[in-house]
Design a protein around this motif. Structure first.
Motif, PDB file in Angstrom:
ATOM      1  N   PRO A   8     -44.608  98.397  38.174  1.00 24.89           N
ATOM      2  CA  PRO A   8     -44.178  99.462  39.072  1.00 24.89           C
ATOM      3  C   PRO A   8     -44.654 100.790  38.491  1.00 24.89           C
ATOM      4  O   PRO A   8     -44.343 101.119  37.349  1.00 24.89           O
ATOM      5  N   ARG A  15     -38.456 113.771  34.850  1.00 27.91           N
ATOM      6  CA  ARG A  15     -37.977 114.206  33.523  1.00 27.91           C
ATOM      7  C   ARG A  15     -39.127 114.571  32.592  1.00 27.91           C
ATOM      8  O   ARG A  15     -38.960 115.285  31.621  1.00 27.91           O
ATOM      9  N   LYS A  22     -45.876 110.133  36.706  1.00 26.17           N
ATOM     10  CA  LYS A  22     -45.889 109.753  35.288  1.00 26.17           C
ATOM     11  C   LYS A  22     -46.974 108.731  34.917  1.00 26.17           C
ATOM     12  O   LYS A  22     -47.668 108.899  33.910  1.00 26.17           O
ATOM     13  N   GLY A  82     -41.777 101.835  46.476  1.00 28.24           N
ATOM     14  CA  GLY A  82     -40.648 102.247  47.316  1.00 28.24           C
ATOM     15  C   GLY A  82     -39.847 103.369  46.679  1.00 28.24           C
ATOM     16  O   GLY A  82     -40.277 103.973  45.688  1.00 28.24           O
ATOM     17  N   ALA A  83     -38.672 103.612  47.249  1.00 26.15           N
ATOM     18  CA  ALA A  83     -37.863 104.763  46.835  1.00 26.15           C
ATOM     19  C   ALA A  83     -37.304 104.591  45.414  1.00 26.15           C
ATOM     20  O   ALA A  83     -37.221 105.543  44.644  1.00 26.15           O
ATOM     21  N   GLU A  84     -36.898 103.378  45.072  1.00 27.50           N
ATOM     22  CA  GLU A  84     -36.349 103.087  43.737  1.00 27.50           C
ATOM     23  C   GLU A  84     -37.269 102.108  43.042  1.00 27.50           C
ATOM     24  O   GLU A  84     -38.025 101.387  43.693  1.00 27.50           O
ATOM     25  N   SER A  88     -39.975  99.109  44.429  1.00 22.73           N
ATOM     26  CA  SER A  88     -41.391  98.976  44.061  1.00 22.73           C
ATOM     27  C   SER A  88     -41.676  97.576  43.523  1.00 22.73           C
ATOM     28  O   SER A  88     -42.697  96.964  43.873  1.00 22.73           O
ATOM     29  N   ASP A 108     -43.347  98.184  32.850  1.00 22.48           N
ATOM     30  CA  ASP A 108     -43.273  99.574  33.310  1.00 22.48           C
ATOM     31  C   ASP A 108     -44.551 100.257  32.854  1.00 22.48           C
ATOM     32  O   ASP A 108     -44.914 100.150  31.672  1.00 22.48           O
ATOM     33  N   ALA A 110     -44.679 103.142  32.226  1.00 23.45           N
ATOM     34  CA  ALA A 110     -44.201 104.110  31.236  1.00 23.45           C
ATOM     35  C   ALA A 110     -44.077 103.509  29.827  1.00 23.45           C
ATOM     36  O   ALA A 110     -44.004 104.242  28.838  1.00 23.45           O
TER      37      ALA A 110
HETATM   38  O1  C5P Z   1     -38.221 106.524  36.080  1.00 23.20           O
HETATM   39  P1  C5P Z   1     -38.342 105.400  35.112  1.00 23.20           P
HETATM   40  O2  C5P Z   1     -38.933 105.829  33.799  1.00 23.20           O
HETATM   41  O3  C5P Z   1     -37.109 104.577  34.942  1.00 23.20           O
HETATM   42  O4  C5P Z   1     -39.410 104.424  35.775  1.00 23.20           O
HETATM   43  C1  C5P Z   1     -39.761 103.207  35.160  1.00 23.20           C
HETATM   44  C2  C5P Z   1     -41.010 102.676  35.846  1.00 23.20           C
HETATM   45  O5  C5P Z   1     -40.718 102.401  37.226  1.00 23.20           O
HETATM   46  C3  C5P Z   1     -42.172 103.683  35.838  1.00 23.20           C
HETATM   47  O6  C5P Z   1     -43.367 102.987  35.491  1.00 23.20           O
HETATM   48  C4  C5P Z   1     -42.193 104.219  37.261  1.00 23.20           C
HETATM   49  O7  C5P Z   1     -43.484 104.599  37.702  1.00 23.20           O
HETATM   50  C5  C5P Z   1     -41.673 103.029  38.061  1.00 23.20           C
HETATM   51  N1  C5P Z   1     -41.028 103.417  39.348  1.00 23.20           N
HETATM   52  C6  C5P Z   1     -41.553 102.924  40.544  1.00 23.20           C
HETATM   53  N2  C5P Z   1     -40.983 103.293  41.754  1.00 23.20           N
HETATM   54  C7  C5P Z   1     -39.950 104.139  41.790  1.00 23.20           C
HETATM   55  C8  C5P Z   1     -39.402 104.652  40.567  1.00 23.20           C
HETATM   56  C9  C5P Z   1     -39.965 104.255  39.359  1.00 23.20           C
HETATM   57  O8  C5P Z   1     -42.515 102.156  40.536  1.00 23.20           O
HETATM   58  N3  C5P Z   1     -39.462 104.499  42.965  1.00 23.20           N
END
Ligand code: C5P
Length: 230
Positions: A8, A15, A22, A82-84, A88, A108, A110
């Protein structure tokens, strides 16, 4: 048998600051997403055959082009996120092939610098029969539970706590059932499996698998890369 991986990469990373989402921020000349893909590909024991990346809607084509050189021999599918995070992952999981895959990794973007041995520990545990596997490290901070006003209401015994990372590994059928059941606010995929009553196994994680979240994490990432390239 073979592994499919889901990354995702559709989050905005508020942040972290900056204009670029990111996953597309660069460290050492490459995006976090490219670093994450390289890491998965380098884990040869995982036998990666399919990679599904969820990206901000509208950027699918450019991501296919960006990742092309790093996924030789691997089927690459790019979908709109998606939104969360869990939306995704669900969008990506929907296109993971059903046949011939014995392990699905959910990573991730990240956590771009997870070392090969940590990835291979996760895959080995799934192949040894675990339905859900998370890499984990002991927590070093004392963790407090707080109430609505920020007041401390409890201190869990630190020796029973771990911090979990990605990639998390799953039996494909279990992960599909977990996402179909869905849980609002799930922050990882193992949590969806826990709600089904599935036992989630831990394997040793890595300090290199930290999540790039805040600006100082980019400095840490630069330092880690410089050390690896030295
Ligand atoms: O925001 P966070 O650091 O928790 O995100 C973790 C991973 O999930 C990241 O690689 C981010 O791109 C992905 N993500 C996503 N869709 C979202 C929110 C986060 O693919 N709506």
């Amino acid at each position: 048998m073979s592994t499919a991986a889901i990354i995702p990469a559709a989050g905005l990373g508020l942040r972290l600051g900056g204009e670029t989402p990111k996953a597309f921020r660069e460290v050492g000349g490459d995006s976090l997403l490219v670093h994450a893909v390289r890491g998965l590909k380098a884990a040869s024991a995982a036998d990666l055959v399919c990679l599904v990346v969820a990206v901000p809607p509208g950027s699918e084509e450019s991501v296919v082009k960006e990742l092309g050189p790093y996924v030789e021999g691997v089927e690459l599918l790019v979908v709109a996120g998606g939104a969360e995070r869990s939306d995704s992952v669900a969008a990506a999981l929907a296109v993971v092939p059903v046949e011939g895959i014995d392990c699905v990794l959910v990573h991730d973007a990240a956590r771009a610098f997870v070392p090969v041995d940590a990835i291979e520990r996760v895959v080995a545990a799934v192949r040894a029969g675990a339905a859900a596997v998370v890499p984990a490290l002991p927590v070093t901070d004392t963790i407090k539970q707080i109430g609505p006003g920020g007041e401390v209401v409890g201190t869990p015994d630190r020796s029973t706590l771990v911090a979990v990372q990605t990639p998390q590994g799953f039996d494909p059928e279990v992960l599909r059932r977990a996402h179909a059941a869905g849980v609002v606010g799930a922050t990882d995929d193992a949590m969806l499996c826990e709600r089904l009553g599935v036992t989630v196994v831990t394997v040793e994680g890595s300090t290199d698998a930290f999540k790039v979240t805040r600006p100082q994490d980019l400095l840490l990432a630069e330092a880690l890369l410089a050390e690896r390239r030295a």
